[in-house]
Structures are given as C-alpha cells and as structure tokens.
Design an enzyme around this catalytic site. Structure first.
Site, PDB file in Angstrom:
ATOM      1  N   TYR A  65     -10.565  -9.613  10.780  1.00 23.76           N
ATOM      2  CA  TYR A  65     -10.897 -10.348   9.562  1.00 23.76           C
ATOM      3  C   TYR A  65     -11.148 -11.824   9.852  1.00 23.76           C
ATOM      4  O   TYR A  65     -11.876 -12.493   9.122  1.00 23.76           O
ATOM      5  CB  TYR A  65      -9.775 -10.186   8.530  1.00 23.76           C
ATOM      6  CG  TYR A  65      -9.615  -8.761   8.052  1.00 23.76           C
ATOM      7  CD1 TYR A  65     -10.652  -8.106   7.382  1.00 23.76           C
ATOM      8  CD2 TYR A  65      -8.445  -8.048   8.287  1.00 23.76           C
ATOM      9  CE1 TYR A  65     -10.517  -6.801   6.952  1.00 23.76           C
ATOM     10  CE2 TYR A  65      -8.297  -6.738   7.853  1.00 23.76           C
ATOM     11  CZ  TYR A  65      -9.337  -6.129   7.194  1.00 23.76           C
ATOM     12  OH  TYR A  65      -9.207  -4.830   6.771  1.00 23.76           O
TER      13      TYR A  65
ATOM     14  N   HIS B 256      -0.834  -0.015   5.759  1.00 19.94           N
ATOM     15  CA  HIS B 256      -1.304   1.018   6.696  1.00 19.94           C
ATOM     16  C   HIS B 256      -0.310   2.165   6.856  1.00 19.94           C
ATOM     17  O   HIS B 256       0.165   2.460   7.953  1.00 19.94           O
ATOM     18  CB  HIS B 256      -1.629   0.400   8.060  1.00 19.94           C
ATOM     19  CG  HIS B 256      -2.713  -0.627   8.014  1.00 19.94           C
ATOM     20  ND1 HIS B 256      -3.182  -1.264   9.135  1.00 19.94           N
ATOM     21  CD2 HIS B 256      -3.416  -1.141   6.978  1.00 19.94           C
ATOM     22  CE1 HIS B 256      -4.127  -2.138   8.795  1.00 19.94           C
ATOM     23  NE2 HIS B 256      -4.281  -2.068   7.474  1.00 19.94           N
TER      24      HIS B 256
ATOM     25  N   TYR C 157      -8.268   7.877  20.080  1.00 24.40           N
ATOM     26  CA  TYR C 157      -9.422   7.393  19.310  1.00 24.40           C
ATOM     27  C   TYR C 157      -9.611   5.875  19.388  1.00 24.40           C
ATOM     28  O   TYR C 157     -10.433   5.328  18.671  1.00 24.40           O
ATOM     29  CB  TYR C 157      -9.323   7.920  17.870  1.00 24.40           C
ATOM     30  CG  TYR C 157      -9.601   9.406  17.879  1.00 24.40           C
ATOM     31  CD1 TYR C 157     -10.876   9.909  17.699  1.00 24.40           C
ATOM     32  CD2 TYR C 157      -8.586  10.308  18.195  1.00 24.40           C
ATOM     33  CE1 TYR C 157     -11.146  11.266  17.791  1.00 24.40           C
ATOM     34  CE2 TYR C 157      -8.837  11.672  18.287  1.00 24.40           C
ATOM     35  CZ  TYR C 157     -10.126  12.138  18.086  1.00 24.40           C
ATOM     36  OH  TYR C 157     -10.389  13.479  18.201  1.00 24.40           O
TER      37      TYR C 157
ATOM     38  N   GLU D 180     -14.333   4.529  10.369  1.00 25.79           N
ATOM     39  CA  GLU D 180     -14.762   5.628  11.236  1.00 25.79           C
ATOM     40  C   GLU D 180     -14.523   6.989  10.593  1.00 25.79           C
ATOM     41  O   GLU D 180     -13.507   7.210   9.934  1.00 25.79           O
ATOM     42  CB  GLU D 180     -13.995   5.596  12.551  1.00 25.79           C
ATOM     43  CG  GLU D 180     -14.256   4.382  13.408  1.00 25.79           C
ATOM     44  CD  GLU D 180     -13.508   4.420  14.728  1.00 25.79           C
ATOM     45  OE1 GLU D 180     -13.684   3.473  15.522  1.00 25.79           O
ATOM     46  OE2 GLU D 180     -12.755   5.400  14.977  1.00 25.79           O
TER      47      GLU D 180
ATOM     48  N   GLN E  72       0.815  -1.215   0.000  1.00 29.59           N
ATOM     49  CA  GLN E  72       0.000   0.000   0.000  1.00 29.59           C
ATOM     50  C   GLN E  72       0.850   1.268   0.000  1.00 29.59           C
ATOM     51  O   GLN E  72       0.322   2.369  -0.036  1.00 29.59           O
ATOM     52  CB  GLN E  72      -0.921  -0.007   1.220  1.00 29.59           C
ATOM     53  CG  GLN E  72      -1.907  -1.152   1.235  1.00 29.59           C
ATOM     54  CD  GLN E  72      -2.620  -1.295   2.571  1.00 29.59           C
ATOM     55  OE1 GLN E  72      -2.402  -0.532   3.521  1.00 29.59           O
ATOM     56  NE2 GLN E  72      -3.489  -2.295   2.668  1.00 29.59           N
TER      57      GLN E  72
END
Length: 364
Positions: A261, A148, A250, A240, A84
């Site tokens: 998953y 991520h 958070y 979110e 990613q």
C-alpha cells in the site's frame, strides 16, 4: 430435471419481493431480493425444508424462511468481533439430514489476540438453537490485530473440511509452516489433521496445512471435477485466483502481482522456482470475497465458470476459459460490496450485498 419441491421453495422465496432486471451476456436476467435487514452479512448456507442460514460478522446467525422471515439462532460460541474478524463462514455439510450438524468459522479470543477457529454444532431448526457446540479447531496462538482471518470453509469430495486462514497481517508467517497463518487447511469433521496431508511427518510443520503462501483467501469452492479453487486479497494489486493443490507454496510474500500500500515492491518479483503462479490476477485489486463454480443447466452457457464477488468495485466477476479470464462483470445497483456468491439447489445464483444488508437471487 430438478425436483419440484426445490423449485417451489425458490418460487416461494420471491413472494412479496420486488423483481428487477440485471443485464448480462445472456440478456436480461431477473434479480430478486430474497431477504434483508442484515448487518454485515458474511455467508449463506442452504438447508433442507426450504430454509437457509445467514451469518453476520458481529456474531449472529439467522435462520431464514422461504418468505424472507428471519429468526436469530441461539447458542453460538463466543465470537471475538473485532476488525475483519467475527462470525464468518457457515457450512451445511452433505450429511446434514442425518447428523443435523453445521460448521462455522469465527474469530476466537486467544492469549495474544484472536485467531480463526472452526466450531461444530447441532442445529435444532424447530427451536432455532444450536446444541452440542464444540470448537473443533483453532489456529496456533501468536497472532494479534483484527486483519486477515481468511475463514472460508468447504467440504471436500471425501467429506473432509478445507479452511482458509489469512496471514493475520504478519506477512512472513505465510512462509512459516510452524504456524497456520497464510494457509489452506484440511481437517476431519472432528478437527484433526487428515491422513494424507503433506506435512504430517513429525516435523515442526502444522499437520493440518494443505497449502501455504497465501495472503488472505476469502473465497473457496470445489468444482465438479473435485479441484479446489480459492481467491485471495492482494495488497495494492495482485488479487489472485488459485487452483489449490496438496503441499504447494503460493508465494506470499516472496512473490506477488502488485505492490505494498505504500507503493513499495513486494518480495522478489512475480516468479520464483518452487512457487505457484495464480490462474488469474487483478491489478488494480477488486477486493474479492466469495467464490462459486457454476455447475447447473439453468445457465447452461455458464457451466464450469467461476463467479467471484468484488467488495471494492461492487460487481460479480465471471471468469471462464482454459486460461482463466474475467469475461463479464455482473453489476447493478444491488451488487454493493458482494461478500458471498452461492449456487442454490435449483441452479439460481445467490449473493450477499453487504452494503444493502440483503440476499439477492439471479434467475432467468
């Protein structure tokens, strides 16, 4: 009333393009392809003089003319394009006309893998080149793998930079203030932590951290009131939308809406004292990326609404109301893996369709 030249830019952008119809709560809107031929496009940045920038995750930056012609920019930093990661967001700051500086977020090679970094560079539009390229910030070393990276960047009302960092697949690190993982950062344009950050008191915490307990925020923007909004990926459920505040936690991975998953429970549930609740969440996940708060009178009925792209279900989510709710899904054959959503200077809405390799404009 908008400046005529801005209007002419976006009129010129549609020359030679095929207009389509996008159904919406406001009736039929016009959907126009502005530019195409990109591979894994990730972000848009608007420039003066009727041009804009597009990043490709594989490590390329393009300058695009109003007629849709694109030119590859030279001089980028070394980008680690894996999983990613790669060349991700681009920011054209408010003082660009004076400094000619732009900012980019990217995956940078580090001893144990790669980490999210921020580069500053001068953009020579005529030569289509970056000069004075400097990596002004990179996260603390220690992460590995290709997941991520977070990596949205936004300019605050005070001119400081806010940068999202994912947990890098290391869930507990999002609660560890000694790492940058799973946080929103606030840095100066030189890369240092800004006075007034919550964790600058000489502790082991990273001074750049503004908020923490995030999983993988891939959309972020300020609204007209100066409030900072971010959207982050959950696991299986639990994407979110958060109103990001100084020093707040958070919750990831202690609390979350959704499950791993594997189907297993995440943390301790959905609530815990000292941890913030999202303004909105999705279950099942929509895989959100890109966030824009609409602030213009072209679509006056949508003033203050939040627009977020869905990578999984191929639409643009419009959220509204004091109790933030998804009120509309803008969807067409062209909203395939919506990676970024931006408000253009003329009030039209632009988005990246990653699967189409193209930039589209929504207008009336």
């Amino acid at each position: 009333m908008r400046v005529l030249l801005i209007g002419l830019f976006f009129m010129a952008s549609t020359i030679g393009a095929t207009a389509q119809t996008l159904q919406s709560s406001l009736g039929d809107l016009t959907l126009t392809r502005i530019a195409s031929g990109f591979k894994t496009p990730w972000a848009i940045g608007f420039l003066p003089e009727n041009q804009f920038l597009v990043t490709e995750r594989r490590g390329r930056l393009y300058l695009v003319d109003p007629n849709g012609s694109k030119y590859r920019i030279s001089g980028l930093p070394n980008v680690e394009a894996e999983g990613q990661g790669g060349l991700l967001d681009v920011l054209v700051p408010g003082d660009f006309a004076i400094t000619q500086n732009i900012f980019m977020t990217f995956a940078k090679k580090q001893p144990r893998g790669s980490g999210t970094a921020v580069a500053r560079a001068r953009l020579d539009v005529n030569k289509r080149a970056l000069t004075e390229v400097e990596t002004i910030f990179e996260i603390a070393e220690g992460s590995s793998g290709g997941r991520h990276f977070g990596s949205r960047i936004a300019e605050g009302p005070d001119g400081s930079l806010y940068v999202t960092i994912g947990d890098r697949g290391d869930r507990p690190s999002a609660q560890n203030l000694a790492t940058h993982n799973g946080s929103v950062l606030r840095i100066a344009k030189s890369g240092e932590a800004v006075d007034g950050n919550p964790f600058t008191g000489g502790t082991s915490a990273q001074a750049e951290i503004w908020s923490y307990g995030h999983r993988n925020p891939q959309g972020m923007a300020f609204d007209q009131s100066g409030r900072l909004w971010a959207v982050e990926h959950g696991a299986r459920g639990g994407d979110e939308v958060n109103l990001v505040r100084r020093g707040k936690n958070y919750g990831w991975p202690v609390i979350a809406y959704g499950r791993h998953y594997s189907g297993g429970k995440i943390g301790e549930g959905t609530r815990k004292a000292g941890m913030e609740q999202p303004e909105h969440f999705w279950d099942p996940s929509i895989a959100p990326s890109g966030l824009m708060v609409y602030e213009d009178d072209l679509f006056d009925e949508w003033q203050g609404d939040i627009f977020i792209g869905s990578l999984k279900f191929d639409y643009i989510s419009r959220l509204s109301g004091a109790n933030l709710t998804e009120v509309e899904a803008l969807k067409s054959a062209e909203t395939k893996r919506v990676r970024d959503v931006r408000q253009a200077p003329d009030g039209t809405i632009w988005f990246i369709s990653e699967d189409r390799g193209a930039i589209f404009q929504i207008s009336r």
